[in-house]
Design an enzyme around this catalytic site. Structure first.
Site, PDB file in Angstrom:
ATOM      1  N   ARG A 203       0.635  -1.256   0.179  1.00 43.45           N
ATOM      2  CA  ARG A 203       0.121   0.137  -0.542  1.00 43.45           C
ATOM      3  C   ARG A 203       1.072   1.405  -0.157  1.00 43.45           C
ATOM      4  O   ARG A 203       0.593   2.250   0.602  1.00 43.45           O
ATOM      5  CB  ARG A 203      -0.855   0.045   1.089  1.00 43.45           C
ATOM      6  CG  ARG A 203      -1.918  -1.095   1.367  1.00 43.45           C
ATOM      7  CD  ARG A 203      -3.269  -0.615   2.363  1.00 43.45           C
ATOM      8  NE  ARG A 203      -4.007  -3.003   2.096  1.00 43.45           N
ATOM      9  CZ  ARG A 203      -4.430  -3.207   2.669  1.00 43.45           C
ATOM     10  NH1 ARG A 203      -2.739  -3.742   3.309  1.00 43.45           N
ATOM     11  NH2 ARG A 203      -4.995  -4.029   2.618  1.00 43.45           N
ATOM     12  N   LYS A 225       3.126  11.046 -11.461  1.00 48.30           N
ATOM     13  CA  LYS A 225       1.904  10.513 -12.815  1.00 48.30           C
ATOM     14  C   LYS A 225       2.556   8.634 -12.922  1.00 48.30           C
ATOM     15  O   LYS A 225       3.534   8.604 -13.245  1.00 48.30           O
ATOM     16  CB  LYS A 225       1.881  10.750 -14.402  1.00 48.30           C
ATOM     17  CG  LYS A 225       0.507  11.775 -14.400  1.00 48.30           C
ATOM     18  CD  LYS A 225      -0.007  12.606 -15.634  1.00 48.30           C
ATOM     19  CE  LYS A 225      -1.632  12.988 -15.711  1.00 48.30           C
ATOM     20  NZ  LYS A 225      -1.787  13.070 -16.712  1.00 48.30           N
ATOM     21  N   GLU A 267       7.967  17.223 -26.468  1.00 46.81           N
ATOM     22  CA  GLU A 267       7.168  17.848 -24.642  1.00 46.81           C
ATOM     23  C   GLU A 267       8.324  19.360 -24.324  1.00 46.81           C
ATOM     24  O   GLU A 267       7.172  19.501 -23.693  1.00 46.81           O
ATOM     25  CB  GLU A 267       7.385  16.550 -23.717  1.00 46.81           C
ATOM     26  CG  GLU A 267       7.136  15.132 -24.412  1.00 46.81           C
ATOM     27  CD  GLU A 267       4.942  15.459 -23.256  1.00 46.81           C
ATOM     28  OE1 GLU A 267       4.797  16.532 -23.144  1.00 46.81           O
ATOM     29  OE2 GLU A 267       4.768  14.451 -23.634  1.00 46.81           O
ATOM     30  N   LYS A 309       6.754  22.429 -15.212  1.00 46.03           N
ATOM     31  CA  LYS A 309       5.969  21.335 -14.852  1.00 46.03           C
ATOM     32  C   LYS A 309       5.948  21.418 -13.218  1.00 46.03           C
ATOM     33  O   LYS A 309       4.615  21.264 -12.493  1.00 46.03           O
ATOM     34  CB  LYS A 309       6.654  19.750 -15.348  1.00 46.03           C
ATOM     35  CG  LYS A 309       4.967  18.943 -14.724  1.00 46.03           C
ATOM     36  CD  LYS A 309       6.168  17.659 -15.681  1.00 46.03           C
ATOM     37  CE  LYS A 309       4.492  16.724 -15.072  1.00 46.03           C
ATOM     38  NZ  LYS A 309       4.614  15.015 -16.031  1.00 46.03           N
ATOM     39  N   GLU A 319      -4.683  16.788 -11.385  1.00 45.23           N
ATOM     40  CA  GLU A 319      -5.136  17.069 -12.478  1.00 45.23           C
ATOM     41  C   GLU A 319      -7.141  17.396 -12.822  1.00 45.23           C
ATOM     42  O   GLU A 319      -7.764  16.591 -13.271  1.00 45.23           O
ATOM     43  CB  GLU A 319      -5.152  16.070 -13.449  1.00 45.23           C
ATOM     44  CG  GLU A 319      -4.786  16.296 -15.154  1.00 45.23           C
ATOM     45  CD  GLU A 319      -4.720  15.437 -15.333  1.00 45.23           C
ATOM     46  OE1 GLU A 319      -5.338  14.871 -16.615  1.00 45.23           O
ATOM     47  OE2 GLU A 319      -3.632  15.085 -16.035  1.00 45.23           O
ATOM     48  N   ARG A 323      -3.003  21.480 -14.225  1.00 43.81           N
ATOM     49  CA  ARG A 323      -2.814  20.150 -14.625  1.00 43.81           C
ATOM     50  C   ARG A 323      -2.893  20.093 -16.264  1.00 43.81           C
ATOM     51  O   ARG A 323      -2.039  19.042 -16.679  1.00 43.81           O
ATOM     52  CB  ARG A 323      -2.440  18.949 -13.067  1.00 43.81           C
ATOM     53  CG  ARG A 323      -1.103  18.068 -13.858  1.00 43.81           C
ATOM     54  CD  ARG A 323      -0.660  17.273 -13.165  1.00 43.81           C
ATOM     55  NE  ARG A 323       0.009  15.723 -13.813  1.00 43.81           N
ATOM     56  CZ  ARG A 323       0.503  15.615 -12.546  1.00 43.81           C
ATOM     57  NH1 ARG A 323       0.571  15.910 -11.518  1.00 43.81           N
ATOM     58  NH2 ARG A 323       1.608  14.900 -12.843  1.00 43.81           N
ATOM     59  N   ASN A 327      -1.366  18.238 -21.091  1.00 47.92           N
ATOM     60  CA  ASN A 327      -1.482  17.577 -21.933  1.00 47.92           C
ATOM     61  C   ASN A 327      -1.861  17.920 -23.106  1.00 47.92           C
ATOM     62  O   ASN A 327      -2.677  17.477 -25.452  1.00 47.92           O
ATOM     63  CB  ASN A 327      -2.741  15.882 -21.410  1.00 47.92           C
ATOM     64  CG  ASN A 327      -2.776  16.014 -20.085  1.00 47.92           C
ATOM     65  OD1 ASN A 327      -1.635  14.812 -20.569  1.00 47.92           O
ATOM     66  ND2 ASN A 327      -3.500  15.756 -19.491  1.00 47.92           N
ATOM     67  N   HIS A 330      -2.036  15.340 -26.529  1.00 48.32           N
ATOM     68  CA  HIS A 330      -1.776  14.353 -25.952  1.00 48.32           C
ATOM     69  C   HIS A 330      -3.325  13.096 -25.936  1.00 48.32           C
ATOM     70  O   HIS A 330      -3.106  11.962 -26.485  1.00 48.32           O
ATOM     71  CB  HIS A 330      -1.888  14.309 -24.464  1.00 48.32           C
ATOM     72  CG  HIS A 330      -0.212  14.050 -24.439  1.00 48.32           C
ATOM     73  ND1 HIS A 330       0.673  15.462 -24.659  1.00 48.32           N
ATOM     74  CD2 HIS A 330       0.912  13.620 -23.866  1.00 48.32           C
ATOM     75  CE1 HIS A 330       1.562  15.910 -23.924  1.00 48.32           C
ATOM     76  NE2 HIS A 330       1.282  14.275 -23.239  1.00 48.32           N
ATOM     77  N   HIS A 334      -2.546   9.857 -27.834  1.00 47.19           N
ATOM     78  CA  HIS A 334      -3.026   8.725 -27.652  1.00 47.19           C
ATOM     79  C   HIS A 334      -3.629   8.001 -28.282  1.00 47.19           C
ATOM     80  O   HIS A 334      -3.173   6.623 -28.292  1.00 47.19           O
ATOM     81  CB  HIS A 334      -3.451   8.993 -25.469  1.00 47.19           C
ATOM     82  CG  HIS A 334      -2.470   9.054 -25.094  1.00 47.19           C
ATOM     83  ND1 HIS A 334      -2.869   9.843 -23.395  1.00 47.19           N
ATOM     84  CD2 HIS A 334      -0.607   9.436 -24.334  1.00 47.19           C
ATOM     85  CE1 HIS A 334      -1.410   9.684 -22.771  1.00 47.19           C
ATOM     86  NE2 HIS A 334      -0.954   9.993 -23.338  1.00 47.19           N
ATOM     87  N   HIS A 347       5.850   7.891 -27.644  1.00 46.15           N
ATOM     88  CA  HIS A 347       5.683   8.536 -27.518  1.00 46.15           C
ATOM     89  C   HIS A 347       5.360  10.468 -27.662  1.00 46.15           C
ATOM     90  O   HIS A 347       4.690  10.873 -28.320  1.00 46.15           O
ATOM     91  CB  HIS A 347       5.357   8.933 -25.647  1.00 46.15           C
ATOM     92  CG  HIS A 347       4.524   9.918 -24.868  1.00 46.15           C
ATOM     93  ND1 HIS A 347       3.198   9.680 -25.560  1.00 46.15           N
ATOM     94  CD2 HIS A 347       4.720  10.481 -24.141  1.00 46.15           C
ATOM     95  CE1 HIS A 347       2.924  10.340 -24.596  1.00 46.15           C
ATOM     96  NE2 HIS A 347       3.859  11.162 -24.011  1.00 46.15           N
TER      97      HIS A 347
END
Length: 446
Positions: A203, A225, A267, A309, A319, A323, A327, A330, A334, A347
């Site tokens: 955990r 992330k 990026e 960032k 996010e 935030r 993206n 993206h 994606h 990517h």
């Protein structure tokens, strides 16, 4: 409807080391001196955007001199003395160390190890290059530290549940306890998987990021992330989980192939487009230096990207608003990665094509002028990045994959689009759907 406001690369390092000079390349243009922090930075205007008011106290930056980081000429940074950007998240704040030769400074890593056992997670390509150096940095002068390793296959296609279980298998086999530390050594795929494993094992255990690609250094290693891909969509399974620190040794870029280096620049370009016009203008002047791997230029680009960032993450860790603007491109990107096949495009390559599509849609909506469209196309081509999706991508493929994107809320697809002058963007579902259809038809043959 009113708007609602509110990424990973696998490193395929070459064994060929590319030498870099400590002198500034003649093509490197020094940044215009100014303080990085400003009283206010806007993300567009009106109800369909989020406006960000910045507080200088929220971002703590320390450098090798008393001058503000942005006033410091990159060539003046002492070799071996890291620039430090702090991600300000209260009791979960952590430093980003940036510089050359940092893996040769054991104290930087060891100060963030809380227990006696460490698990280094890396891949088959990075391990022969930097695993021994990393183990030495973790154990030098500290015989109480025991380091175990797990070496995963290299590639975006392995960012899945089966590969993730290999990390858990090793952790359980080595009887790692809650005071252990996981160390991610590699690109974005390794960082995302190791971080998610750390978030889940017992955990939650400590973890450290040592990114070895441009993509990971300027983006995926910062902000917490973590996650893995699902066959129906990228990064759909994961958690927000912050590291103890991020250690960016620029020397690891010496073994990075040109294609991966260019992928990471996507990026870097993104930060300039969405929130930092001066950084974008600097990139337009210095892209040849970046492609030539000029060390001073790269140190500056990585630092400025991390500052951007860190600033956003400190304001919106999970996010829920601001935030999401990180993206840009993206959602389209994606879809390309999922539809074309994980690992077929890097990517950053998919994000580059996605940014062009987002810019095209922004122009069709009348939110930006054509000069910005041309500048984006030019700089991406200069960076040797694709500006159109693969020919096999269809309109229906884009739509079906984008329908399960993480930014869909109440059945509405929210997009990050440019609006206004360079450096401004919006995160919104309040757009004319015809513009999206027109963009998809313009970039897809069917």
């Amino acid at each position: 409807m009113a708007a609602t406001t509110s990424s990973s690369l696998c490193a395929k390092h070459s064994s060929l080391s590319i030498s870099t000079s400590r002198n500034i390349n003649n093509s490197f243009v020094k940044p215009t001196p100014r303080s990085f922090l400003v009283p206010s930075r806007k993300f567009g205007s009106g109800s369909s955007c989020c406006r960000l008011e910045l507080n200088a106290a929220r971002l703590k930056v320390s450098a090798s001199s008393a001058a503000p980081v942005m006033d410091q000429t990159p060539s003046k940074t002492s070799s071996g003395t890291p620039t430090i950007v702090e991600v300000d998240l209260g009791n979960r704040s952590y430093p980003i160390y940036i510089g050359s030769g940092l893996l040769d400074q054991p104290d930087l890593l060891q100060r963030h190890i809380h227990g006696k056992k460490v698990l280094v997670v890396t891949n088959t390509t990075v391990a022969p290059l930097y695993l021994d150096k990393t183990i030495s940095a973790l154990t030098d002068g500290n015989p109480n530290i025991t380091v175990e390793t797990v070496i995963l296959p290299d590639g975006e296609k392995f960012k899945d549940m089966d590969t993730l279980m290999k990390i858990f298998d090793k952790a359980i086999e080595y009887r790692l306890d809650r005071r252990c530390t996981f160390v991610a050594l590699g690109g974005g795929v390794i960082g995302d998987m190791c971080g998610y494993a750390a978030a889940s094992y017992l955990r939650g255990v400590n973890f450290i990021q040592i990114p070895t690609t441009v993509m990971a250094q300027v983006d995926s290693s910062v902000g917490g992330k973590t996650g893995i891909n699902h066959r129906l969509g990228k990064n759909l399974i994961g958690a927000f989980y912050q590291p103890q620190c991020v250690l960016i040794d620029n020397d690891t870029l010496n073994t990075l192939p040109d294609r991966e280096l260019a992928s990471g620049l996507a990026e870097v370009i993104k930060y300039g487009l969405i929130r930092d016009a001066e950084f974008f203008e600097w990139q337009e002047k210095n892209m040849p230096a970046l492609l030539a791997r000029d060390p001073a230029a790269f140190t500056y680009a990585i630092k400025r990207s991390c500052e951007n960032k860190a600033e956003v993450v400190s304001l919106d860790e999970k996010e829920s608003g601001v935030r999401a603007t990180l993206n840009l491109g993206h959602t389209f990107g994606h879809a390309i990665e999922t539809g074309f096949g994980y690992g077929q495009w890097l990517h950053g390559e998919a994000v580059a094509a996605g940014m062009v599509m987002a810019v095209d849609m922004s122009y069709r909506l009348g939110w930006i002028d054509d000069s910005l469209v041309k500048r984006v196309d030019k700089i991406l081509k200069q960076a040797k990045l694709p500006t159109t999706p693969p020919e096999t991508m269809t309109v229906e493929m884009f739509k079906s994959i984008m329908a399960v994107d993480k930014k869909v809320a109440d059945g509405l697809l929210r997009l990050i689009l440019l609006k206004g002058p360079l450096g401004n963007c919006v995160f919104t579902s309040d757009y004319d759907g015809k513009a999206l259809d027109e963009t998809l038809r313009a970039f897809c043959k069917s």
